[in-house]
Design a protein around this motif. Structure first.
Motif, mmCIF file in Angstrom:
data_model
loop_
_atom_site.group_PDB
_atom_site.id
_atom_site.type_symbol
_atom_site.label_atom_id
_atom_site.label_comp_id
_atom_site.label_asym_id
_atom_site.label_seq_id
_atom_site.Cartn_x
_atom_site.Cartn_y
_atom_site.Cartn_z
ATOM 1 N N GLU A 83 7.354 4.377 39.033
ATOM 2 C CA GLU A 83 6.394 5.472 39.078
ATOM 3 C C GLU A 83 6.934 6.625 39.930
ATOM 4 O O GLU A 83 6.879 7.793 39.530
ATOM 5 N N SER A 84 7.472 6.311 41.099
ATOM 6 C CA SER A 84 8.034 7.347 41.967
ATOM 7 C C SER A 84 9.246 8.010 41.326
ATOM 8 O O SER A 84 9.433 9.228 41.432
ATOM 9 N N TYR A 85 10.050 7.199 40.627
ATOM 10 C CA TYR A 85 11.237 7.752 39.959
ATOM 11 C C TYR A 85 10.831 8.734 38.862
ATOM 12 O O TYR A 85 11.347 9.865 38.794
ATOM 13 N N PHE A 86 9.921 8.326 37.997
ATOM 14 C CA PHE A 86 9.531 9.189 36.876
ATOM 15 C C PHE A 86 8.715 10.401 37.321
ATOM 16 O O PHE A 86 8.648 11.400 36.604
ATOM 17 N N LYS A 87 8.111 10.328 38.489
ATOM 18 C CA LYS A 87 7.413 11.494 39.032
ATOM 19 C C LYS A 87 8.370 12.445 39.745
ATOM 20 O O LYS A 87 7.949 13.484 40.267
ATOM 21 N N GLY A 88 9.653 12.054 39.783
ATOM 22 C CA GLY A 88 10.666 12.922 40.365
ATOM 23 C C GLY A 88 10.620 13.022 41.877
ATOM 24 O O GLY A 88 11.036 14.052 42.445
#
Length: 528
Positions: free
Chosen positions: A54-59
């Motif tokens: 989630e943190s990765y895809f939210k940049g």
């Protein structure tokens, strides 16, 4: 060191200074896929994995500073992320799934400016996915935590089918909105038949047994030593042993999970499988500096006990079998054969593999001492209709075996058979007296975690009923129902069960045991 016990949010670990075992290179590789499914036992870090994604895809680039993914990802695009958590809730309530999804949808519709004209969950979900893509210009990421819990909580109850239907309505939107989806991951403890749950959309890629993702959840040997070397040394001082000895104790207690078919090694002609430690137990043990039974004591799934209680589950027979991977990976809710559920829940794991042509045949066993002690005690308590079988029985038999006190061993076993409640000897799963008493011996000796226990040990002439190996003694048992102990001893000799120990320096006992189906106890016990 600050241990993330009970913490499952990636940002909390990073910002809170907790130790984080860096798996972001695997997270990056996983994120390049489309629609995936991952099956892992409870408390193996699935929720933390989803939080990291989630943190990765939210940049959220700053959270990943200094981690492996920093060298891999150059763009750090921001995607709309929809995360659905089914890990908690009252799924016996027929409306709970729809009300939970409705709450999620209310939030997402408000975020992306969608005014819903429909009540159907599937339609609303499809519309908000499309709207998120249109508004942000980025395709949508969907992360589902514990997708199977709504079914497991009501397994074999009328509500199960209703929950399945409710979930199918949700998942069917993935097919309808395929053009709007960047990445989808569903995680769970078990892999329910895809026909009954995932039939509404394109089949997800099952990465559960792919070797490239073996270490995605859990801790490897290299990670344990690399991240916790000093902590192992401190724990070793408490136990009065060397650091290497402490590592071996941790390995024996918490290691042994294998999550893939492994890689075939031509030189050794065997599958080389990556060992995985239970992360929940390891972190708790290092934090407490104590070898406890953390994972097993954290909860026993009620669905598993219902399956075991309703079926004629004989773990001795299960562990003596060989299986193709599809047999234990593709779950079917069959109370007569709960093997797949036991494996996927983490109570069994792959222990060996034989390749014949292009087909692999696997043997299964308990992954480690923690699981074996807990699960066998659970089985024994249920099978014998008694409470706390493990502690008093294992202690007294353990002492007798350690000291070679063969008469005391006989007396302890006879006393235990006499203590078994009347109804336990006549329950349905004791489908034959011979199987019943063999299985009783199996459960008793499997409670002893410190010894090598061999059941149905095969040689060229037959199979020994049971062999127990300690540091100083070897015990070869042969059981006869309504026969004689002399006949049992003769079989040990005629079949050559003791021959593999001819050069062994340990003292060898050949033990013939006769049971009486009338007295329901040992009536003859002969020892050579």
């Amino acid at each position: 060191m600050k241990y993330p016990i009970g913490r499952q949010t990636f940002s909390t670990l990073i910002e809170g200074g907790y130790v984080y075992v860096d798996k972001t290179d695997l997270v990056y590789n996983l994120a390049q896929k489309d629609i995936c499914f991952l099956c892992r036992p409870r408390r193996f870090g699935k929720s933390l994995l989803l939080s990291t994604l989630e943190s990765y895809f939210k940049g959220e680039k700053e959270l990943f500073k200094g981690l492996k993914i920093e060298e891999l990802e150059k763009e750090w695009k921001q995607y709309p992320v929809f995360r659905i958590d089914f890990s908690k809730g009252n799924f016996k309530d027929s409306s709970y799934i729809s009300s939970t999804m409705s709450n999620y949808l209310d939030k997402w519709e408000a975020e992306y400016g969608v005014v819903s004209k429909y009540n159907e969950i599937g339609v609303r979900f499809s519309n908000v996915i499309a709207a998120a893509h249109e508004k942000t210009g980025r395709k949508v990421v969907i992360l589902v935590d514990e997708y199977d819990k709504p079914m497991l909580d009501v397994l074999m109850e009328p509500q199960e089918q209703l929950n399945r239907d409710a979930l199918k309505e949700i998942y069917s939107t993935f097919k309808e909105t395929d053009e709007h989806l960047r990445f989808v991951l569903l995680t769970g403890v078990t892999k329910f038949s895809q026909v009954s749950v995932f039939s509404g959309f394109n089949q997800p890629e099952d990465i559960s047994m792919k070797s490239e993702f073996d270490a995605l959840c859990g801790i490897t040997k290299d990670e344990l030593v690399g991240y916790f070397d000093k902590e192992i040394e401190v724990m070793a001082k408490k136990y009065g042993c060397t650091k290497d000895e402490m590592y071996l104790l941790l390995k024996r207690q918490y290691d042994g999970y294998h999550f893939s078919e492994g890689m075939w090694d031509e030189e050794s002609s065997r599958e080389e499988m990556l060992d995985i430690f239970n992360p929940y137990s390891v972190l708790n043990a290092l934090n407490d500096r104590k070898l406890g039974e953390y994972w097993f004591k954290s909860g026993t799934p009620t669905y598993l006990m219902r399956l075991l209680d309703r079926g004629k589950t004989n773990m001795q027979e299960i562990l003596n079998g060989e299986y193709e991977s599809s047999y234990f990976m593709d779950y079917k809710a069959d109370i007569e054969d709960p093997l797949a559920m036991i494996y996927q829940s983490g109570y069994l794991t792959i222990k060996g593999c034989e390749r014949i042509g292009c087909v692999r045949f696997y043997t299964l066993d308990y992954p480690n001492v923690e699981v074996k002690k807990g699960f066998v005690a659970l089985l024994a308590n249920d099978y014998f209709k008694m409470n706390n079988v493990q502690q008093p029985l294992a202690l007294t038999i353990n002492k007798a075996l350690m000291q070679g006190r063969i008469d005391d061993l006989r007396d302890e076993l006879s006393a235990f058979f006499a203590s078994i409640p009347y109804n336990a000897n006549y329950q349905e799963r004791a489908w034959s007296y011979e199987s019943h008493y063999h299985y009783t011996f199996y459960l008793i000796f499997r409670l002893l975690s410190c010894y090598t226990i061999l059941t149905e040990k095969e040689n060229s002439r037959g199979r020994a009923d049971m062999i127990v190996e300690t540091n100083d003694y070897v015990y070869i048992f042969e059981f006869k129902l309504d026969g004689t102990a002399v006949e049992a001893l003769k079989q040990i000799e005629d079949k050559g069960y003791a021959e593999p120990y001819a050069a062994d320096k340990r003292k060898l006992f050949r033990i013939g045991v006769s049971f009486s189906s009338e007295k329901k106890n040992i009536v003859e016990w002969e020892v050579v």
